[in-house]
Design an enzyme around this catalytic site. Sequence first.
Site, PDB file in Angstrom:
ATOM      1  N   CYS A 128      55.938  45.318  47.255  1.00 38.25           N
ATOM      2  CA  CYS A 128      55.127  46.205  46.405  1.00 38.25           C
ATOM      3  C   CYS A 128      53.900  46.717  47.156  1.00 38.25           C
ATOM      4  CB  CYS A 128      54.693  45.512  45.115  1.00 38.25           C
ATOM      5  SG  CYS A 128      56.045  44.961  44.109  1.00 38.25           S
ATOM      6  N   HIS A 138      48.417  46.263  46.908  1.00 40.42           N
ATOM      7  CA  HIS A 138      49.636  46.105  46.113  1.00 40.42           C
ATOM      8  C   HIS A 138      49.737  47.342  45.224  1.00 40.42           C
ATOM      9  CE1 HIS A 138      52.151  44.462  42.859  1.00 40.42           C
ATOM     10  NE2 HIS A 138      52.509  43.493  43.686  1.00 40.42           N
ATOM     11  N   GLN A 178      45.784  37.343  44.822  1.00 39.19           N
ATOM     12  CA  GLN A 178      46.172  36.394  45.875  1.00 39.19           C
ATOM     13  C   GLN A 178      45.021  35.507  46.343  1.00 39.19           C
ATOM     14  OE1 GLN A 178      49.173  35.795  46.480  1.00 39.19           O
ATOM     15  NE2 GLN A 178      50.202  37.632  45.765  1.00 39.19           N
ATOM     16  N   LYS A 233      50.284  33.205  38.964  1.00 43.26           N
ATOM     17  CA  LYS A 233      50.227  32.916  40.404  1.00 43.26           C
ATOM     18  C   LYS A 233      49.351  31.702  40.680  1.00 43.26           C
ATOM     19  CE  LYS A 233      50.715  37.775  41.770  1.00 43.26           C
ATOM     20  NZ  LYS A 233      52.077  37.914  42.243  1.00 43.26           N
ATOM     21  N   ASP A 290      40.838  43.071  43.597  1.00 40.59           N
ATOM     22  CA  ASP A 290      42.099  42.474  43.171  1.00 40.59           C
ATOM     23  C   ASP A 290      42.117  41.034  43.693  1.00 40.59           C
ATOM     24  OD1 ASP A 290      44.662  41.631  42.794  1.00 40.59           O
ATOM     25  OD2 ASP A 290      45.620  43.390  43.661  1.00 40.59           O
TER      26      ASP A 290
HETATM   27  C1  LIG Z   1      47.645  41.451  45.606  1.00 36.29           C
HETATM   28  C2  LIG Z   1      48.395  41.593  44.317  1.00 36.29           C
HETATM   29  N1  LIG Z   1      47.874  42.345  43.350  1.00 36.29           N
HETATM   30  C3  LIG Z   1      48.469  42.500  42.164  1.00 36.29           C
HETATM   31  C4  LIG Z   1      49.677  41.898  41.922  1.00 36.29           C
HETATM   32  C5  LIG Z   1      50.307  42.114  40.596  1.00 36.29           C
HETATM   33  O1  LIG Z   1      50.403  40.908  39.908  1.00 36.29           O
HETATM   34  P1  LIG Z   1      51.133  40.878  38.486  1.00 36.29           P
HETATM   35  O2  LIG Z   1      52.542  41.336  38.733  1.00 36.29           O
HETATM   36  O3  LIG Z   1      51.059  39.455  38.085  1.00 36.29           O
HETATM   37  O4  LIG Z   1      50.389  41.784  37.596  1.00 36.29           O
HETATM   38  C6  LIG Z   1      50.281  41.112  42.901  1.00 36.29           C
HETATM   39  C7  LIG Z   1      51.589  40.495  42.667  1.00 36.29           C
HETATM   40  O5  LIG Z   1      52.287  40.090  43.563  1.00 36.29           O
HETATM   41  C8  LIG Z   1      49.614  40.946  44.126  1.00 36.29           C
HETATM   42  O6  LIG Z   1      50.127  40.210  45.107  1.00 36.29           O
END
Ligand SMILES: Cc1ncc(COP(=O)(O)O)c(C=O)c1O
Length: 422
Positions: free
Chosen positions: A373, A130, A210, A233, A207
Site C-alpha cells: 500500500c 501508506h 507503525q 497493529k 501517521d
Molecule cells: C504506515 C501506515 N499507515 C496507515 C495504515 C493503515 O492502517 P489501517 O488499515 O489499520 O487503517 C497502515 C497499515 O498498514 C500503515 O502501515
Amino acid sequence: MSKVEKPISQPNELFFREIRNDFSIFQKLKLVYLDNAATSQKPNCVLQAEQEFYERYNANPFRGLYELGEHATTQYEQARQTVQKFLHAKYPEEIIFTRNATEGLNLVAYSFSNYFFNDGDEIVVSIMEHHSNLLPWQQAAKRTGALLRYLECDQQGKITEEALKNLLTDRTKLVAITQISNVLGCKNDLKKIAQICHERGIVVVADGAQSVPHIPVDVTDLDIDFLVFSGHKMLAPMGIGVLYGKKRFLEQMPPFLFGGEMIDSVSRNGAVFAPIPHKFEAGTVNAAGAVALARAIQYINHIGFEKIQERETALTVLAMEEMKRIPGVHILGAEDPNDHHGIISFTLEGVHPHDIAFILNADHIAVRAGHHCAQPLLQHLGVSSSTRISIAFYNTEQEIQTFVKSLRQIRRKMGYGESDIL
Ligand SMILES: Cc1ncc(COP(=O)(O)O)c(C=O)c1O
C-alpha cells in the site's frame, strides 16, 4: 528443549519466552508470524477484556439512563483516558476513537481541509506514505483546489531538513507524514519537522500506525497537531483506532460523520453539534474495542518500551545479518538495523515476492508480499514489489532462524544453482 539447553542470546530471553505464552494463537497453530506491521497478534488479556465488556458492561454508551448504561459509558471514557496518558495528550477530549488509522486520516483530511483550505493552498505529503495517508489528501486537493506536493526521500528513506524547507512555501497549509515507514522501517524526526513547520504556521499530521506500537510517542513533546494509529497493529482488536488532535483545531473543525450521539440538539432546520470528542464519534461506538485497546496499552506499559525496543532491535539485527549472507537478497532502505524498527523489506533476485511468500507459507511462515500500500514509494525506489518481514517483541530468535533457513532454500527450489546470481 529444556531452558538449560537453549542458548540465551537475546535480551530478556526468559522473560519473552514467558510472554509468548500470553498469545494463545502460538499454542494453537504451527505459525511463524512475521507480518506484524499488517496486524499484530492479540494477548489473552486483551481478548478477555473485550469479552468481559460484553459479559459485564454491555449497553449502548451515552444512551442508557440506567446503571448498566452508565457502566458502559464509564468503561469507554476510562479507555479514552488511558489512551490520553499513553500519548501524553493534554486533554482526554483530544482523543477521538475511530475504526482505524485510515478513518482518522480521512477525518482530518476531510474536515480540516473543508474548514481551512483555499484554492491554491499547498499540501505536502512524503513520498513514503501508506496509501491511507495519501489518498485522503489527493481527494482533499481535488475538492478544495489545493496543490499536492511530494517530499522526497533517498534510497535509505532519509528525508533531509533541507528537502523539507525547500518544499515549503507561503501557500503550504499542512504537512502529512508518517513517523515510521511501513516499507523501509525508517523513522522521521517528527519533532524537528513540527518545529520547522510551526515556524511557518504549517500544521503537521502524523501517521503513527507503525510507530505507536513500537516506540514511546509523546504528542506534547513532539508538538505535532494530529496523530493517528490503529489498535489492531498494537495487540488490540480490529475496528478500533485513534485520532489525536490539538483541541484548538478539533473544536473548529466541522464533523466528518453525522447522526446519533454527535449532537447537542436537532431541529427541522439544523443541528447544534456536541463538543469534542463526541462531535467526531457519530453513531454507536466500539466500546468493547476501546476497552480492549486500553487493556493492550496496559499490557505494553507493563512490559515497557525499553524492553520491547531492545528485543525487537536484537531480532532485527539477527534477521538482517543472516539475510545479508543469502545470495541474491537485497534489503531495501538503511544498512543499519537500528533504522528499521523491525521492518525489513527485501527482494530476491529472480524470484517474484508472491512466489517467496507462497513458498514461505508452505513452511508456515507468514510474510507480506506486494506493494505494501505504498506504490509511489516503490516507484520512487525503482522496485515494483517486495517481500516484507515485520517483527514484534513476541517473535523469537528461533523463528528468525526458521525464516532465514526457508528463505535460503527458495532460489534452489525455483531451479537456480549457487552461481546463478543475476
Ligand atoms: C504506515 C501506515 N499507515 C496507515 C495504515 C493503515 O492502517 P489501517 O488499515 O489499520 O487503517 C497502515 C497499515 O498498514 C500503515 O502501515
